[in-house]
Design an enzyme around this catalytic site. Structure first.
Site, PDB file in Angstrom:
ATOM      1  N   ASP A 189       9.393   2.866  -1.125  1.00 56.49           N
ATOM      2  CA  ASP A 189       8.352   2.985  -0.617  1.00 56.49           C
ATOM      3  C   ASP A 189       8.776   3.119   1.573  1.00 56.49           C
ATOM      4  O   ASP A 189       8.328   2.033   1.452  1.00 56.49           O
ATOM      5  CB  ASP A 189       6.913   2.786  -0.381  1.00 56.49           C
ATOM      6  N   TYR A 218       0.693  -1.157  -0.333  1.00 63.55           N
ATOM      7  CA  TYR A 218      -0.080   0.185  -0.474  1.00 63.55           C
ATOM      8  C   TYR A 218       0.913   1.153   0.054  1.00 63.55           C
ATOM      9  O   TYR A 218       1.944   1.120   0.897  1.00 63.55           O
ATOM     10  CB  TYR A 218      -1.491   0.076   1.107  1.00 63.55           C
ATOM     11  N   LYS A 227       5.840   8.913   8.377  1.00 60.96           N
ATOM     12  CA  LYS A 227       5.590   8.610   9.627  1.00 60.96           C
ATOM     13  C   LYS A 227       6.668   8.933  11.183  1.00 60.96           C
ATOM     14  O   LYS A 227       6.840  10.171  11.395  1.00 60.96           O
ATOM     15  CB  LYS A 227       5.511   6.792   9.770  1.00 60.96           C
TER      16      LYS A 227
HETATM   17  P1  KE4 Z   1      -0.286   8.390   4.641  1.00 62.63           P
HETATM   18  O1  KE4 Z   1      -1.086   8.817   3.665  1.00 62.63           O
HETATM   19  O2  KE4 Z   1      -1.485   7.167   5.218  1.00 62.63           O
HETATM   20  O3  KE4 Z   1       0.138   9.251   5.354  1.00 62.63           O
HETATM   21  O4  KE4 Z   1       0.522   7.464   4.041  1.00 62.63           O
HETATM   22  C1  KE4 Z   1       0.205   6.635   2.961  1.00 62.63           C
HETATM   23  C2  KE4 Z   1       0.826   5.303   2.667  1.00 62.63           C
HETATM   24  C3  KE4 Z   1       2.086   4.862   2.549  1.00 62.63           C
HETATM   25  N1  KE4 Z   1       3.190   3.786   2.215  1.00 62.63           N
HETATM   26  C4  KE4 Z   1       3.380   3.181   3.422  1.00 62.63           C
HETATM   27  C5  KE4 Z   1       4.330   2.682   3.425  1.00 62.63           C
HETATM   28  C6  KE4 Z   1       2.048   3.307   4.184  1.00 62.63           C
HETATM   29  O5  KE4 Z   1       2.166   2.514   5.732  1.00 62.63           O
HETATM   30  C7  KE4 Z   1       0.771   4.226   4.470  1.00 62.63           C
HETATM   31  C8  KE4 Z   1      -0.171   4.390   5.319  1.00 62.63           C
HETATM   32  N2  KE4 Z   1       0.003   2.833   6.122  1.00 62.63           N
HETATM   33  C9  KE4 Z   1      -1.204   2.777   6.521  1.00 62.63           C
HETATM   34  C10 KE4 Z   1      -1.182   2.137   8.118  1.00 62.63           C
HETATM   35  N3  KE4 Z   1      -0.627   0.411   7.210  1.00 62.63           N
HETATM   36  C11 KE4 Z   1      -1.909   4.395   7.569  1.00 62.63           C
HETATM   37  C12 KE4 Z   1      -3.300   3.781   8.709  1.00 62.63           C
HETATM   38  C13 KE4 Z   1      -4.283   4.329   7.663  1.00 62.63           C
HETATM   39  O6  KE4 Z   1      -4.932   4.576   6.771  1.00 62.63           O
HETATM   40  O7  KE4 Z   1      -5.101   5.497   8.594  1.00 62.63           O
END
Ligand code: KE4
Length: 442
Positions: free
Chosen positions: A248, A153, A281
């Site tokens: 990523d 993701y 993060k």
């Molecule tokens: P954000 O747009 O949520 O800040 O980041 C997206 C993203 C991009 N790349 C990776 C590897 C990620 O894990 C994420 C976001 N992770 C999720 C949890 N698996 C965030 C939690 C959520 O969606 O509320």
């Protein structure tokens, strides 16, 4: 109704009340889907405060927190140096929409820890960083095709909401409504760790591939490592065909080690480096901050220098950069990752032995402060094998632990995180809860 130190009303069913009320004004009652507990069932906990390794919900229940806001809270909640930096920055001004010295300081710190990159652009979310990195790769190469892997993701930009097709050349099957097929027609979804399929894709489309985006340790299918042969071959093929390899590291960056997953692979594959990195993060320390970085010849293609447009009102926000800088300064202290990795390892090894004692098929893995576990005898190597593990047992374990004051990720496909604030006593209490939870599953 009693009120507690947080000054918020409490009561035995306060979470349920708040969830019911939230659903009236917010879709699904949450601002991000995974928070709604739909994968595991039950009522989400409305958090009223956090400190160190702990969360307290609206009913005053304390939990040992293994989500840490999905990775950012690597120091634990409320670290004094971080709070002091945030309070001071807030007093100086919340946002200017103009450059600040602190953005330069944070950019320089990030670049010190991502040696393949000469420049970095700060944004406000991982989605924004990944989306911008893809646009930059396409602008730099003049190509349209994008390769990603099933189970990874990279945020919710349209081009990335694509599911794996049946065969190799099955581009562009959206996973979300509202994403027209035309938007994802250039996105190819492959199987993680599948070298022959990767070679076939490059043989068929190599000259059209702008970039391959990968989670180098896939935390969005819980915890799946890229094998060395796979990662080595991926690097070779991208170099051979002129496609950019985009790591990523929104989740793994500054989490699995100070140098992230790219540092881990550079130690195992001589000379290894990605072409672009995406971060988030941890670098924001809990505030909205993410970034993408790469060599000057690529980053120069970005506006205002080059033709690839990218922008953001709150990009490099002065309070977020203060939070990120204070966090990075703490994690750079000698011994930080050794202690974090040891504590995380003691957690997963303890879980493994408690599951074995209860006769439950279980597998675990961890790197630095990130971990994963599966109800199955062997660690999955790709998304289909993650789905083949026992999801029902996962959900029952999740609730058995939640009832015992341990807050794990509410979904089979999510990773877990330990912070520097977790003590040996917290790990021991977690394993004691796990012992009872595994027994309840046997
Ligand atoms: P954000 O747009 O949520 O800040 O980041 C997206 C993203 C991009 N790349 C990776 C590897 C990620 O894990 C994420 C976001 N992770 C999720 C949890 N698996 C965030 C939690 C959520 O969606 O509320």
């Amino acid at each position: 109704m009693s009120t507690e130190a947080t000054g918020k009303e409490q009561g035995p069913d306060r979470n349920a009340q708040l969830f019911e009320r939230a659903q009236r004004s917010i879709p699904g009652g949450v601002n991000s889907p995974v928070r709604a507990f739909r994968a595991v069932g039950g009522t989400p906990r409305f958090i009223s405060k956090a400190q160190g390794a702990y969360l307290w919900d609206a009913e005053g229940q304390r939990y040992i927190d293994y989500i840490g806001s999905w990775g950012p809270m690597i120091l634990g909640h409320g670290h004094p140096a971080v709070l002091e930096a945030v309070h001071r920055a807030a007093d100086e001004g919340l946002s200017f929409g103009a450059p600040t010295e602190r953005e330069i300081e944070l950019a320089e710190e990030i670049l010190e820890l991502a040696p393949h990159a000469d420049q970095v652009r700060l944004v406000s979310s991982g989605t924004e960083a990944a989306m911008s990195a893809i646009r930059l790769a396409r602008g730099h190469t003049g190509r349209a095709k994008l390769v990603k892997f099933e189970g990874c993701y990279h945020g919710h930009a349209d081009a990335l909401l694509v599911k794996a097709g049946s065969g190799l050349a099955t581009f562009g099957h959206p996973t979300s409504a509202g994403v027209p097929a035309e938007v994802v027609q250039h996105t190819l979804v492959l199987t993680y760790n599948d070298v022959p399929q990767l070679e076939a894709a490059f043989a068929d489309f190599g000259a059209e591939i702008a970039c391959v985006m990968i989670e180098p340790i896939a935390g969005n299918m819980n915890f799946v490592r890229a094998s060395l042969p796979f990662m080595r071959r991926l690097r070779e093929l991208c170099t051979q065909h002129g496609a950019l390899l985009v790591f990523d590291e929104v989740m793994t960056g500054f989490r699995v080690g100070l140098g992230g997953a790219q540092g881990h692979y550079a130690r195992l594959i001589p000379g290894f480096k990605p072409d672009l990195s995406v971060f988030g993060k941890v670098i924001g320390g809990g505030m909205p901050l993410a970034a993408f970085a790469g060599p000057r010849e690529v980053m120069n293609k970005l506006a205002p220098l080059g033709p690839v447009y990218q922008a953001g009102t709150l990009s490099g926000n002065p309070v977020a950069t203060a939070c990120g800088l204070a966090t990075l300064r703490e994690i750079r202290k000698p011994g930080f990752y050794e202690a974090l990795a040891a504590r995380t390892r003691s957690l997963v090894e303890g879980l493994q032995s408690e599951a074995r004692a209860a006769g439950i098929p279980f597998s675990v893995d961890s790197e630095g402060g990130m971990f994963g576990f599966f109800f199955g005898p062997a660690l999955p190597q790709d998304y289909p094998s993650v789905l083949a593990t026992d999801g029902q047992r996962f959900n029952r374990f999740f609730h058995a632990m939640l009832e015992r004051g341990v807050y794990l990720a509410p979904a089979l496909y999510e990773a877990g995180f330990v912070s520097a604030a977790h003590t040996d006593a917290d790990i021991a209490a977690t394993l004691e809860a796990a012992r009872a939870a595994f027994r309840s599953l046997a």
